[in-house]
Design a protein around this motif. Structure first.
Motif, mmCIF file in Angstrom:
data_model
loop_
_atom_site.group_PDB
_atom_site.id
_atom_site.type_symbol
_atom_site.label_atom_id
_atom_site.label_comp_id
_atom_site.label_asym_id
_atom_site.label_seq_id
_atom_site.Cartn_x
_atom_site.Cartn_y
_atom_site.Cartn_z
ATOM 1 N N ALA A 1 5.422 -17.282 10.771
ATOM 2 C CA ALA A 1 4.368 -16.403 11.269
ATOM 3 C C ALA A 1 2.980 -16.909 10.890
ATOM 4 O O ALA A 1 1.987 -16.265 11.194
ATOM 5 C CB ALA A 1 4.578 -14.996 10.739
ATOM 6 N N GLY A 2 2.910 -18.059 10.236
ATOM 7 C CA GLY A 2 1.606 -18.600 9.901
ATOM 8 C C GLY A 2 1.512 -18.953 8.433
ATOM 9 O O GLY A 2 2.256 -18.428 7.603
ATOM 10 N N ALA A 3 0.586 -19.868 8.116
ATOM 11 C CA ALA A 3 0.405 -20.284 6.729
ATOM 12 C C ALA A 3 -0.590 -19.357 6.047
ATOM 13 O O ALA A 3 -1.520 -18.861 6.669
ATOM 14 C CB ALA A 3 -0.108 -21.721 6.700
ATOM 15 N N SER A 4 -0.380 -19.119 4.772
ATOM 16 C CA SER A 4 -1.268 -18.221 4.042
ATOM 17 C C SER A 4 -2.619 -18.895 3.794
ATOM 18 O O SER A 4 -2.681 -20.060 3.433
ATOM 19 C CB SER A 4 -0.640 -17.831 2.715
ATOM 20 N N THR A 5 -3.683 -18.150 4.001
ATOM 21 C CA THR A 5 -5.014 -18.717 3.788
ATOM 22 C C THR A 5 -5.681 -18.142 2.542
ATOM 23 O O THR A 5 -6.819 -18.462 2.241
ATOM 24 C CB THR A 5 -5.925 -18.454 5.004
ATOM 25 N N THR A 6 -4.979 -17.244 1.839
ATOM 26 C CA THR A 6 -5.584 -16.663 0.638
ATOM 27 C C THR A 6 -4.694 -16.850 -0.572
ATOM 28 O O THR A 6 -5.056 -16.451 -1.668
ATOM 29 C CB THR A 6 -5.785 -15.148 0.811
ATOM 30 N N GLY A 7 -3.525 -17.440 -0.380
ATOM 31 C CA GLY A 7 -2.563 -17.506 -1.469
ATOM 32 C C GLY A 7 -1.849 -16.175 -1.631
ATOM 33 O O GLY A 7 -1.074 -15.976 -2.554
ATOM 34 N N GLY A 8 -2.112 -15.245 -0.728
ATOM 35 C CA GLY A 8 -1.518 -13.917 -0.851
ATOM 36 C C GLY A 8 -0.380 -13.728 0.122
ATOM 37 O O GLY A 8 0.048 -14.656 0.797
ATOM 38 N N GLY A 9 0.096 -12.510 0.204
ATOM 39 C CA GLY A 9 1.160 -12.194 1.142
ATOM 40 C C GLY A 9 2.517 -12.148 0.477
ATOM 41 O O GLY A 9 3.453 -11.585 1.010
ATOM 42 N N GLY A 10 2.639 -12.737 -0.717
ATOM 43 C CA GLY A 10 3.913 -12.729 -1.412
ATOM 44 C C GLY A 10 4.182 -11.376 -2.068
ATOM 45 O O GLY A 10 3.301 -10.527 -2.157
ATOM 46 N N GLU A 11 5.388 -11.223 -2.530
ATOM 47 C CA GLU A 11 5.794 -9.978 -3.184
ATOM 48 C C GLU A 11 4.993 -9.782 -4.471
ATOM 49 O O GLU A 11 4.820 -10.711 -5.262
ATOM 50 C CB GLU A 11 7.295 -10.039 -3.495
ATOM 51 N N GLY A 12 4.469 -8.581 -4.672
ATOM 52 C CA GLY A 12 3.786 -8.283 -5.930
ATOM 53 C C GLY A 12 2.357 -8.787 -6.001
ATOM 54 O O GLY A 12 1.673 -8.568 -6.990
ATOM 55 N N THR A 13 1.884 -9.457 -4.957
ATOM 56 C CA THR A 13 0.507 -9.936 -4.964
ATOM 57 C C THR A 13 -0.440 -8.787 -4.632
ATOM 58 O O THR A 13 -0.167 -8.011 -3.720
ATOM 59 C CB THR A 13 0.318 -11.046 -3.925
ATOM 60 N N VAL A 14 -1.516 -8.709 -5.364
ATOM 61 C CA VAL A 14 -2.533 -7.708 -5.056
ATOM 62 C C VAL A 14 -3.548 -8.350 -4.111
ATOM 63 O O VAL A 14 -4.203 -9.324 -4.469
ATOM 64 C CB VAL A 14 -3.224 -7.215 -6.333
ATOM 65 N N THR A 15 -3.649 -7.837 -2.904
ATOM 66 C CA THR A 15 -4.643 -8.348 -1.973
ATOM 67 C C THR A 15 -5.963 -7.619 -2.210
ATOM 68 O O THR A 15 -6.032 -6.402 -2.078
ATOM 69 C CB THR A 15 -4.175 -8.160 -0.526
ATOM 70 N N LEU A 16 -6.966 -8.386 -2.591
ATOM 71 C CA LEU A 16 -8.292 -7.812 -2.848
ATOM 72 C C LEU A 16 -9.181 -8.120 -1.650
ATOM 73 O O LEU A 16 -9.588 -9.260 -1.451
ATOM 74 C CB LEU A 16 -8.867 -8.410 -4.142
ATOM 75 N N LEU A 17 -9.427 -7.102 -0.845
ATOM 76 C CA LEU A 17 -10.305 -7.278 0.311
ATOM 77 C C LEU A 17 -11.734 -7.012 -0.137
ATOM 78 O O LEU A 17 -12.003 -5.984 -0.755
ATOM 79 C CB LEU A 17 -9.910 -6.307 1.421
ATOM 80 N N SER A 18 -12.628 -7.933 0.146
ATOM 81 C CA SER A 18 -13.983 -7.757 -0.349
ATOM 82 C C SER A 18 -14.985 -8.391 0.588
ATOM 83 O O SER A 18 -14.684 -9.354 1.290
ATOM 84 C CB SER A 18 -14.102 -8.402 -1.737
ATOM 85 N N ASN A 19 -16.190 -7.842 0.609
ATOM 86 C CA ASN A 19 -17.256 -8.490 1.379
ATOM 87 C C ASN A 19 -18.238 -9.187 0.443
ATOM 88 O O ASN A 19 -19.314 -9.586 0.848
ATOM 89 C CB ASN A 19 -17.970 -7.474 2.276
ATOM 90 N N GLN A 20 -17.833 -9.345 -0.826
ATOM 91 C CA GLN A 20 -18.709 -10.003 -1.795
ATOM 92 C C GLN A 20 -18.368 -11.484 -1.904
ATOM 93 O O GLN A 20 -17.316 -11.920 -1.454
ATOM 94 C CB GLN A 20 -18.549 -9.336 -3.164
ATOM 95 N N PHE A 21 -19.245 -12.246 -2.519
ATOM 96 C CA PHE A 21 -19.040 -13.673 -2.777
ATOM 97 C C PHE A 21 -18.768 -14.436 -1.493
ATOM 98 O O PHE A 21 -17.812 -15.207 -1.409
ATOM 99 C CB PHE A 21 -17.887 -13.898 -3.766
ATOM 100 N N SER A 22 -19.576 -14.213 -0.468
ATOM 101 C CA SER A 22 -19.324 -14.919 0.780
ATOM 102 C C SER A 22 -19.694 -16.401 0.755
ATOM 103 O O SER A 22 -19.003 -17.183 1.387
ATOM 104 C CB SER A 22 -20.001 -14.190 1.944
ATOM 105 N N PRO A 23 -20.750 -16.846 0.053
ATOM 106 C CA PRO A 23 -21.013 -18.286 0.083
ATOM 107 C C PRO A 23 -19.846 -19.086 -0.506
ATOM 108 O O PRO A 23 -19.229 -18.654 -1.480
ATOM 109 C CB PRO A 23 -22.260 -18.437 -0.785
#
Lengths: 435, 267
Positions: free
Chosen positions: A23-45
């Motif tokens: 279904a696609g390669a992970s681009t955040t290192g997330g998606g695995g079991e037990g991973t906390v996905t932190l969605l943020s609009n900070q630190f964009s540079p």
């Protein structure tokens, strides 16, 4: 075109769906079991994001965190669609107070987490702000920032006599910008981040209007506020016209296009980074009513139905430890929200910003402004009123009094509909209205 | 050489420069050290070559994954849009049916609604369907976006292939399918290739839909575009180069099929 190439093309086309076998390669290192996905609009540079990811990796070891950085619009629609669908994949949302405010009903109560973090020493006004106008804690303060002036020391030769660069008044800033422009061969030395993504509305909301009128909303149409806009018109005439294309000030400052610039501390520290000895960072100027300044608060909230809510709470705990707070300060120039003592060995550019922000906050005539509180989805509309006033007065050259009256009425309509009490610096009355 | 030929050659050179010069400048800036980029005027030849910015950028989390996802989505979209769009275009070109003109206009409606308006409901549908955060979801969305252009381009191409040849093939005993594959398809291939290029580039450049439908498995533009907009100038050049190169490679690969377009023969 022979048959073979037709077949080859056909085979290529047929092979493509096979590529989608996963279904696609992970681009955040997330998606695995037990991973906390932190969605943020900070630190964009790019580099800020890399540095924060490194901090996460080094300091938040108990829980894998996937840092998912998006722009503000996507942040809002993702949070909304995820929570409203009832199957969110995000466990943690980190954004500015004003970006979290519209989603208060989508965040779980965090009073228990705040209770557990009693030793962090959060500033009381931040804890109050984190309730988003309700009775319970909706986010945990994560980091803060403010806006100051960066000054290239070359500009000091035109500083008006008797003026202390650390304690400027708006009139002195105007004299300085005028003298500097003359001395610089007609080239303006002062710039504002008035580009499409620039944060100049914060200058208007938190600095100019409060410094001249003492308030942000209630005094919008007052004679004092009109005087402030009148002043800005004069300052704008001495400001680099390219300002309307600048989203952050550190680059034009670094390139030497202007010598004095106002911006968010994180968007200024790049300017002195290479040659800190050539630079000063100073508090914003003071106006007739005092030194208006704005505090930016970034918080961490947990969406309703988050898949890893308990682990997300652990992550919040880690991110508010003094070590992480100071790492973020050192590397990304966002300041601690806790009582973590500021160390002496900060990078020079960050130390400059830190000193300016402390001096600004501790000035005897300081007037603290907050970004709009409790306005929910209408938060951006308030900023737009300030931006429109700016545009109509400075760019379109319309009559100051008429514009302020008209936009003040619009602002009154927004806050009247929201029925919220005023926030600093306006007095907390039963209901906030433009006088 | 005649004067006419000189003029044609000159025109070609100008067009090449028009397309090539920006690419050269982006590539040049991508491999220039960050200090040198602040100089004015910027030299037009590589004087301060440095791979630092490029290196830092490529080491950003998710660049490789994002590129894989973008390629997957792009190629799958091309496959799916061709599979659905070519028969559609053929039908539009060959068969007269009631409301055909209206149908052609209505098809464009998928492009009439901005995705930002649809974003939240769209994301909810994909979440409910269990397709959220997959390349499948983005492929489906991009196919929907690309289909109108695929259908309209191929319809124009098929209209340019003479019906008589197709009928002649059938007279000589070819089945409708065989007639299509042996007579029509080879002549229409350049047009189909053009549609494929268009589809691929549409998919490659699409950001908003991809950002809305994915979380941890983003396409490259969705992953880096917002980041780049807030990054120092040096990174914007690097990002621009990384984003533009795969599309150029794809076009170069398909170029040999691109001998004609819109049904006009150039051979």
């Amino acid at each position: 075109m022979d048959r073979r190439s037709v077949l080859a093309l056909g085979a290529g086309v047929a092979a493509a769906p096979l590529l989608t076998a996963c279904a696609g390669a992970s681009t955040t290192g997330g998606g695995g079991e037990g991973t906390v996905t932190l969605l943020s609009n900070q630190f964009s540079p790019v580099e800020e994001r890399q540095r924060f990811e490194a901090i996460l990796k080094a300091r938040v070891t108990a829980v894998p965190v996937a840092f998912n950085q998006v722009e503000t619009g996507i942040f809002a629609s993702t949070l909304q669609s995820q929570v409203d669908s009832g199957k969110p994949q995000i466990s943690l949302a980190g954004a500015q107070h004003g970006d979290l405010a519209p989603h208060a009903s989508r965040l779980i109560d965090l009073d228990d987490v705040l209770g557990r973090l009693g030793d962090r020493g959060f500033a009381p006004e931040l804890v109050e702000l984190a309730k988003l106008g309700g009775a319970t804690t909706k986010y945990i303060p994560w980091m803060q920032a403010s806006y100051v002036l960066a000054v290239n020391k070359r500009a000091l030769e035109w500083l008006p006599s008797g003026a202390d660069v650390q304690k400027l008044t708006y009139d002195q800033l105007l004299d300085w910008a005028t003298a500097g422009r003359q001395g610089n061969g007609g080239k303006p030395i002062f710039g504002l981040p008035a580009g499409a993504k620039g944060l100049y509305h914060r200058f208007l909301q938190g600095y100019l209007v409060p410094s001249f009128s003492g308030g942000q909303i209630t005094t919008y149409r007052s004679a004092d506020a009109v005087a402030g806009w009148q002043y800005l018109k004069e300052l704008w005439a001495q400001t680099a016209p390219a300002s309307t294309g600048w989203d952050n000030m550190q680059e034009p400052l670094q390139r030497g296009e202007v010598l004095v610039g106002f911006d968010h501390s994180a968007r200024l520290v790049g300017a002195p980074a290479a040659k800190p000895d050539d630079w000063l960072m100073v508090p914003a100027p003071a106006g007739p009513k005092g030194l208006g300044y704005m505090a930016v608060v970034v918080g961490l909230g947990i969406p309703n139905g988050a898949p890893e809510a308990d682990r997300a709470k652990d992550v919040i705990e880690s991110l508010t430890t003094p070590e992480v707070q100071l790492d973020v300060l050192r590397q990304n120039a966002f300041f601690p929200v806790t009582s973590a003592p500021v160390p002496a060995d900060l990078p020079p550019a960050v130390a400059l910003a830190e000193a300016a922000i402390s001096a600004q906050r501790d000035a005897p005539n300081a007037i603290l402004s907050l970004p709009p509180v409790g306005l929910g989805a209408r938060d951006g509309e308030v900023a737009q009123v300030f931006k429109d006033t700016f545009k109509e007065i400075l760019i379109d050259g319309r009559d100051v009094k008429a514009v302020v009256d008209a936009q003040g009425a619009r602002l009154d309509g927004i806050v009247a509909e929201a029925k919220v009490p005023c926030w600093a610096p306006d007095p907390a009355r039963a209901e906030c209205r433009v006088a | 050489m005649t004067r006419r030929r000189v003029l044609v050659q000159l025109g070609c050179v100008l067009v090449t420069l028009f397309m090539g010069l920006p690419l050269y400048l982006i590539a040049l800036a991508s491999f220039t050290s960050r200090d040198a980029l602040n100089a004015f005027p910027l030299p037009l030849l590589p004087t301060a070559v440095s791979g630092d910015t490029m290196n830092t950028f490529l080491r950003t989390t998710g660049i490789v994954g994002g590129m894989l996802n973008s390629l997957t989505v792009g190629l799958s979209t091309v496959a799916l849009a061709t599979l659905l769009g070519v028969p559609g275009g053929y039908a539009l070109a060959r068969f007269a049916f009631r409301g055909r003109d209206a149908y052609q206009v209505v098809m464009l409606l998928t492009r009439a609604l901005p995705i930002v308006v649809l974003s939240v409901p769209l994301a909810k549908i994909f979440i409910d369907a269990g397709l959220y955060d997959t390349t499948y979801a983005v492929t489906l969305l991009h196919t929907a976006l690309a289909l109108p252009s695929t259908i309209l381009i191929t319809a124009a191409v098929f209209a340019g292939v003479s019906v008589e040849q197709e009928e002649a093939a059938m007279v000589f005993g070819a089945h409708r399918w065989a007639a299509f594959l042996r007579i029509v398809a080879p002549q229409a291939l350049p047009g189909i290739a053009a549609a494929a290029v268009f589809t691929f580039v549409t998919s490659w450049n699409e950001v908003l839909g991809a950002s809305i439908l994915t979380l941890n498995r983003r396409t490259l533009p969705a992953h880096v575009l917002a980041t780049l907009a807030d990054s120092p100038l040096a990174f914007r050049f690097v990002g621009g180069l990384v984003l533009v190169l795969p599309a150029i490679v794809f076009i170069a690969l398909v170029r040999r099929y691109l001998l004609n377009m819109w049904g006009t023969t150039l051979r």
